[in-house]
Design a protein around this motif. Sequence first.
Motif, short mmCIF file in Angstrom:
data_model
loop_
_atom_site.label_atom_id
_atom_site.label_comp_id
_atom_site.label_asym_id
_atom_site.label_seq_id
_atom_site.Cartn_x
_atom_site.Cartn_y
_atom_site.Cartn_z
N SER A 149 0.82 -1.20 0.00
CA SER A 149 0.00 0.00 0.00
C SER A 149 0.86 1.26 0.00
CB SER A 149 -0.93 -0.01 1.21
OG SER A 149 -1.71 1.16 1.25
N GLN A 199 1.21 4.07 -3.01
CA GLN A 199 1.03 5.50 -2.77
C GLN A 199 2.25 6.30 -3.23
OE1 GLN A 199 -0.61 6.53 1.16
NE2 GLN A 199 -1.22 4.36 1.31
N PRO A 238 -3.74 7.24 -5.15
CA PRO A 238 -4.34 7.84 -3.95
C PRO A 238 -4.45 6.82 -2.81
CG PRO A 238 -5.61 8.40 -5.91
CD PRO A 238 -4.59 7.37 -6.33
N ALA A 239 -4.36 7.32 -1.59
CA ALA A 239 -4.37 6.46 -0.41
C ALA A 239 -5.62 5.58 -0.35
CB ALA A 239 -4.24 7.30 0.86
N ALA A 246 -5.14 2.74 -2.83
CA ALA A 246 -4.12 1.83 -2.31
C ALA A 246 -4.69 0.98 -1.18
CB ALA A 246 -2.89 2.60 -1.85
#
Length: 104
Positions: free
Chosen positions: A38, A42, A47-48, A51
């Motif tokens: 993840s 990023q 985008p978080a 992810a």
Amino acid sequence: YQRRVRGTELSDTKAVVAALTFMIMNIAKYNVKPEIASVELQQLGLPAGHAGVIERIIVKEKDKLRQQFLHNSLRLNRLDSVEWRVDFIFASSDLQQLNTPSVQ
């Protein structure tokens, strides 16, 4: 003729899907921890939230993905034994030049 998907070219959409598929396959193949994957996604600009979705998918489906890779991987039979010899002719009436050995 190419259709546009929410303001992007279809080829761009296909490229994104191919890139994500490649990343998810390698995350599962090399047993990358989901939280590390993840963070890496990023850092690549995802985008978080996206992810995080991929992280949850990896947590849930990693074993199935790994089994699929094992099933689809190229496998070679185990080498049981090897026999070899090196023949080097020092002189011959048939050959003009003798420089290299023959490995069989």
